[in-house]
Design an enzyme around this catalytic site. Structure first.
Site, PDB file in Angstrom:
ATOM      1  N   ARG A 123      14.065 -15.265   0.823  1.00  0.00           N
ATOM      2  CA  ARG A 123      15.039 -16.361   0.593  1.00  0.00           C
ATOM      3  C   ARG A 123      16.464 -15.875   0.309  1.00  0.00           C
ATOM      4  NH1 ARG A 123      10.506 -18.539  -1.991  1.00  0.00           N
ATOM      5  NH2 ARG A 123       9.548 -20.119  -0.664  1.00  0.00           N
ATOM      6  N   LYS A 144      29.139 -15.557   9.146  1.00  0.00           N
ATOM      7  CA  LYS A 144      28.308 -16.238  10.148  1.00  0.00           C
ATOM      8  C   LYS A 144      27.290 -15.229  10.640  1.00  0.00           C
ATOM      9  CE  LYS A 144      31.056 -19.867  12.294  1.00  0.00           C
ATOM     10  NZ  LYS A 144      31.652 -20.317  13.568  1.00  0.00           N
ATOM     11  N   GLU A 186      38.955 -10.291  20.877  1.00  0.00           N
ATOM     12  CA  GLU A 186      38.959 -11.009  19.590  1.00  0.00           C
ATOM     13  C   GLU A 186      40.239 -10.713  18.800  1.00  0.00           C
ATOM     14  OE1 GLU A 186      36.801 -13.350  19.046  1.00  0.00           O
ATOM     15  OE2 GLU A 186      34.737 -12.746  19.433  1.00  0.00           O
ATOM     16  N   LYS A 228      41.455 -13.658   9.968  1.00  0.00           N
ATOM     17  CA  LYS A 228      40.105 -14.230   9.841  1.00  0.00           C
ATOM     18  C   LYS A 228      39.794 -14.570   8.384  1.00  0.00           C
ATOM     19  CE  LYS A 228      35.507 -14.523  11.162  1.00  0.00           C
ATOM     20  NZ  LYS A 228      34.465 -14.236  12.116  1.00  0.00           N
ATOM     21  N   GLU A 238      32.897 -24.004   8.087  1.00  0.00           N
ATOM     22  CA  GLU A 238      33.382 -24.698   9.295  1.00  0.00           C
ATOM     23  C   GLU A 238      33.242 -26.218   9.214  1.00  0.00           C
ATOM     24  OE1 GLU A 238      32.805 -22.438  12.958  1.00  0.00           O
ATOM     25  OE2 GLU A 238      32.719 -24.351  14.026  1.00  0.00           O
ATOM     26  N   ARG A 242      38.036 -23.852  10.227  1.00  0.00           N
ATOM     27  CA  ARG A 242      37.434 -22.608  10.723  1.00  0.00           C
ATOM     28  C   ARG A 242      37.143 -22.675  12.223  1.00  0.00           C
ATOM     29  NH1 ARG A 242      32.937 -18.495   8.151  1.00  0.00           N
ATOM     30  NH2 ARG A 242      32.737 -17.256  10.045  1.00  0.00           N
ATOM     31  N   ASN A 246      37.069 -20.402  17.092  1.00  0.00           N
ATOM     32  CA  ASN A 246      36.225 -20.505  18.290  1.00  0.00           C
ATOM     33  C   ASN A 246      37.043 -20.643  19.575  1.00  0.00           C
ATOM     34  OD1 ASN A 246      33.980 -20.437  16.619  1.00  0.00           O
ATOM     35  ND2 ASN A 246      33.959 -22.658  16.368  1.00  0.00           N
ATOM     36  N   HIS A 249      35.467 -19.973  22.960  1.00  0.00           N
ATOM     37  CA  HIS A 249      34.027 -19.793  22.783  1.00  0.00           C
ATOM     38  C   HIS A 249      33.186 -20.853  23.489  1.00  0.00           C
ATOM     39  CE1 HIS A 249      35.309 -16.750  20.025  1.00  0.00           C
ATOM     40  NE2 HIS A 249      34.081 -16.475  19.638  1.00  0.00           N
ATOM     41  N   HIS A 253      30.598 -18.975  25.537  1.00  0.00           N
ATOM     42  CA  HIS A 253      29.170 -19.026  25.221  1.00  0.00           C
ATOM     43  C   HIS A 253      28.366 -19.549  26.406  1.00  0.00           C
ATOM     44  CE1 HIS A 253      29.348 -19.011  20.515  1.00  0.00           C
ATOM     45  NE2 HIS A 253      29.734 -17.878  21.057  1.00  0.00           N
ATOM     46  N   HIS A 266      30.245 -10.187  25.079  1.00  0.00           N
ATOM     47  CA  HIS A 266      30.850 -11.304  24.341  1.00  0.00           C
ATOM     48  C   HIS A 266      32.378 -11.354  24.474  1.00  0.00           C
ATOM     49  CE1 HIS A 266      31.227 -14.393  21.281  1.00  0.00           C
ATOM     50  NE2 HIS A 266      32.071 -13.619  20.616  1.00  0.00           N
TER      51      HIS A 266
HETATM   52  P1  NAD Z   1      27.339  -4.818  20.128  1.00  0.00           P
HETATM   53  O1  NAD Z   1      26.923  -4.857  18.728  1.00  0.00           O
HETATM   54  O2  NAD Z   1      26.327  -5.088  21.170  1.00  0.00           O
HETATM   55  O3  NAD Z   1      28.018  -3.396  20.402  1.00  0.00           O
HETATM   56  C1  NAD Z   1      28.465  -3.116  21.674  1.00  0.00           C
HETATM   57  C2  NAD Z   1      27.843  -1.824  22.244  1.00  0.00           C
HETATM   58  O4  NAD Z   1      28.506  -0.711  21.663  1.00  0.00           O
HETATM   59  C3  NAD Z   1      26.379  -1.644  21.950  1.00  0.00           C
HETATM   60  O5  NAD Z   1      25.771  -1.083  23.069  1.00  0.00           O
HETATM   61  C4  NAD Z   1      26.354  -0.631  20.800  1.00  0.00           C
HETATM   62  O6  NAD Z   1      25.198   0.150  20.788  1.00  0.00           O
HETATM   63  C5  NAD Z   1      27.547   0.202  21.108  1.00  0.00           C
HETATM   64  N1  NAD Z   1      28.226   0.807  19.967  1.00  0.00           N
HETATM   65  C6  NAD Z   1      28.472   0.231  18.770  1.00  0.00           C
HETATM   66  N2  NAD Z   1      29.243   1.027  18.036  1.00  0.00           N
HETATM   67  C7  NAD Z   1      29.455   2.154  18.748  1.00  0.00           C
HETATM   68  C8  NAD Z   1      30.213   3.326  18.534  1.00  0.00           C
HETATM   69  N3  NAD Z   1      30.944   3.496  17.434  1.00  0.00           N
HETATM   70  N4  NAD Z   1      30.200   4.271  19.474  1.00  0.00           N
HETATM   71  C9  NAD Z   1      29.521   4.089  20.660  1.00  0.00           C
HETATM   72  N5  NAD Z   1      28.828   2.986  20.929  1.00  0.00           N
HETATM   73  C10 NAD Z   1      28.804   2.013  19.994  1.00  0.00           C
HETATM   74  O7  NAD Z   1      28.519  -5.842  20.436  1.00  0.00           O
HETATM   75  P2  NAD Z   1      29.853  -6.273  19.705  1.00  0.00           P
HETATM   76  O8  NAD Z   1      30.808  -6.491  20.806  1.00  0.00           O
HETATM   77  O9  NAD Z   1      30.228  -5.377  18.604  1.00  0.00           O
HETATM   78  O10 NAD Z   1      29.456  -7.673  19.056  1.00  0.00           O
HETATM   79  C11 NAD Z   1      29.121  -8.773  19.850  1.00  0.00           C
HETATM   80  C12 NAD Z   1      28.308  -9.731  19.021  1.00  0.00           C
HETATM   81  O11 NAD Z   1      29.068 -10.177  17.909  1.00  0.00           O
HETATM   82  C13 NAD Z   1      27.885 -10.962  19.783  1.00  0.00           C
HETATM   83  O12 NAD Z   1      26.521 -11.220  19.555  1.00  0.00           O
HETATM   84  C14 NAD Z   1      28.720 -12.056  19.177  1.00  0.00           C
HETATM   85  O13 NAD Z   1      28.092 -13.314  19.225  1.00  0.00           O
HETATM   86  C15 NAD Z   1      28.879 -11.569  17.770  1.00  0.00           C
HETATM   87  N6  NAD Z   1      30.030 -12.125  17.061  1.00  0.00           N
HETATM   88  C16 NAD Z   1      29.809 -12.665  15.840  1.00  0.00           C
HETATM   89  C17 NAD Z   1      30.852 -13.166  15.113  1.00  0.00           C
HETATM   90  C18 NAD Z   1      30.608 -13.701  13.747  1.00  0.00           C
HETATM   91  O14 NAD Z   1      31.523 -14.277  13.161  1.00  0.00           O
HETATM   92  N7  NAD Z   1      29.450 -13.495  13.195  1.00  0.00           N
HETATM   93  C19 NAD Z   1      32.171 -13.126  15.647  1.00  0.00           C
HETATM   94  C20 NAD Z   1      32.358 -12.548  16.885  1.00  0.00           C
HETATM   95  C21 NAD Z   1      31.276 -12.047  17.587  1.00  0.00           C
HETATM   96  N1  GLY Z   2      33.636 -16.302  15.323  1.00  0.00           N
HETATM   97  C1  GLY Z   2      33.861 -17.602  14.776  1.00  0.00           C
HETATM   98  C2  GLY Z   2      33.778 -17.660  13.299  1.00  0.00           C
HETATM   99  O1  GLY Z   2      33.565 -16.669  12.631  1.00  0.00           O
HETATM  100  O2  GLY Z   2      33.904 -18.713  12.736  1.00  0.00           O
END
Ligand code: NAD
Ligand code: GLY
Length: 367
Positions: A123, A144, A186, A228, A238, A242, A246, A249, A253, A266
């Protein structure tokens, strides 16, 4: 080294950004009340593990922290309930209890999945973000956390703030170029929604930034995190403002979902989505076409080697259907974040669907 705080009352936490700062992890943990009495589970992916897991483990061992680890496969396809179940299994086997802490070591996929695991484990237990991608300057901040459902991105999730974000910019040096470009989508988004001067600065320093040169890259991450954290501090869950985070997005998405999280990454999907948002804004009069918002957005994204055109495999009707399923819709209506100018956006509901179809057709032709 730079520090800032996400200001959320008792859930406030620091973001620490700097070069070669992984060694500060034990001190930062201790400052957040996480001591060697708390058992830790490090979650990372199979590409990050060979690069940074051993280092993080030895830093923790030297400081007396007991820890286990779980390695997931890399990429968006790991953001699923079944992977979440596996991570939870590892936490149970390692004896994690309600005082334990998860550590996300990786990009946004690891961060979102680990955060959601922490939100649901017994939890809810605390978690720490150690972002290793540029994109994760965004995903690691704001709480998030989620996994995907085959019918929609981030559909199964929660708001669960990390206790600490420790961002060692040195880790970015091992990123493949495509991931660096995607991360800038981003960063650019933060400029486009909030600050014309930051957007101008990004335009001016694209070369230094793409080469990850200091102090430019540190400043870009700091400004992105600052924007942010200001938005999140005003509207954590949100209820209104907030949603401006997006930008791009709703379109993005839909493309990610239709390609079953195996095509565009992404940041690339968000980049194309921001072009679509700008074109839509000009068409329905949210921004004056004479301000050249769409052409400036396109040029800026291209400078950062990002795609600006909807790829041929996506049909406008299918994209519209995927958008209807996206949780950013409200009461069955499509909701868009659209630019009013560079540095300012508006949340717009009730956009006629035939306008959206026209925009999708136009953005398939953008060059
Ligand atoms: P990811 O985590 O898939 O990383 C991208 C790639 O880079 C992967 O293959 C990973 O193994 C590799 N990698 C990571 N760090 C590395 C490093 N230092 N050296 C070499 N390789 C490395 O993708 P991302 O672009 O970091 O994140 C995308 C995700 O984030 C999506 O799922 C998206 O929905 C999410 N997201 C969430 C929020 C939020 O507010 N929670 C905001 C934006 C995006
Ligand atoms: N990436 C959108 C948010 O964090 O609200």
């Amino acid at each position: 080294m730079k520090r800032l705080t996400v200001d959320l009352g008792e859930r406030s936490y620091p973001i620490v950004i700097g070069k070669d700062i992984l060694g500060q992890l034990p001190q930062e943990l201790a400052d957040r009340g996480i001591t060697s009495k708390n058992r830790l589970l490090i979650v990372t992916d199979h590409q990050v593990a060979p690069l940074y897991l051993e280092r993080v483990q030895s830093i923790l061992t030297l400081a007396g922290y007991e820890h286990a680890f779980h390695v997931i496969s890399a990429g968006e396809q790991a953001k699923t309930l079944s992977v979440l179940e596996e991570v939870t299994g590892s936490a149970l086997k390692a004896g994690l209890d309600r005082k334990s802490v998860f550590i996300a070591l990786g990009g946004g996929v690891v961060g979102d999945l680990t955060g959601f695991c922490a939100a649901t484990y017994m939890r809810g237990v605390p978690f720490v973000q150690i972002p290793t991608t540029l994109l994760a300057h965004d995903s690691s901040v704001g709480g998030k956390v989620a996994v995907n459902h085959p019918m929609g991105k981030n559909i199964i999730g929660a708001f669960h703030q990390p206790s600490l974000v420790l961002y060692d910019t040195e880790t970015l040096k091992t990123l493949p170029p495509r991931e660096i470009y995607a991360g800038f989508a981003e960063v650019i988004k933060h400029g486009l929604i909030w600050s014309e001067s930051f957007t101008d600065w990004l335009e001016q320093h694209a070369e230094n930034l793409l080469a990850l040169q200091s102090p430019y890259i540190d400043e870009a991450i700091y400004q992105g995190c600052l924007i942010k954290s200001q938005v999140v501090s005003e509207d954590e869950t949100e209820q209104g403002k907030r949603a401006i985070l997006n930008l791009g997005h709703t379109f993005g998405h839909a493309m990610e979902s239709l390609s079953h999280y195996g095509g565009l990454i992404h940041g690339e999907a968000v980049a194309i989505g921001m072009v679509a948002a700008a074109v839509l804004a000009e068409r329905i009069g949210i921004c004056d076409p004479n301000q050249n918002v769409s052409s400036r957005t396109i040029e800026l994204l291209k400078k950062f080697q990002l795609p600006v055109q909807i790829p041929a495999q996506f049909q406008p009707d299918a994209l519209l259907e995927a958008m209807r399923l996206d949780k950013k819709g409200s009461g069955g209506k499509l909701v868009f974040v659209l630019p009013k100018s560079i540095g300012a956006v508006e949340i717009v509901r009730d956009v006629p669907e035939d306008e959206v179809i026209q925009v999708l057709k136009l953005v398939k032709e953008v060059e």
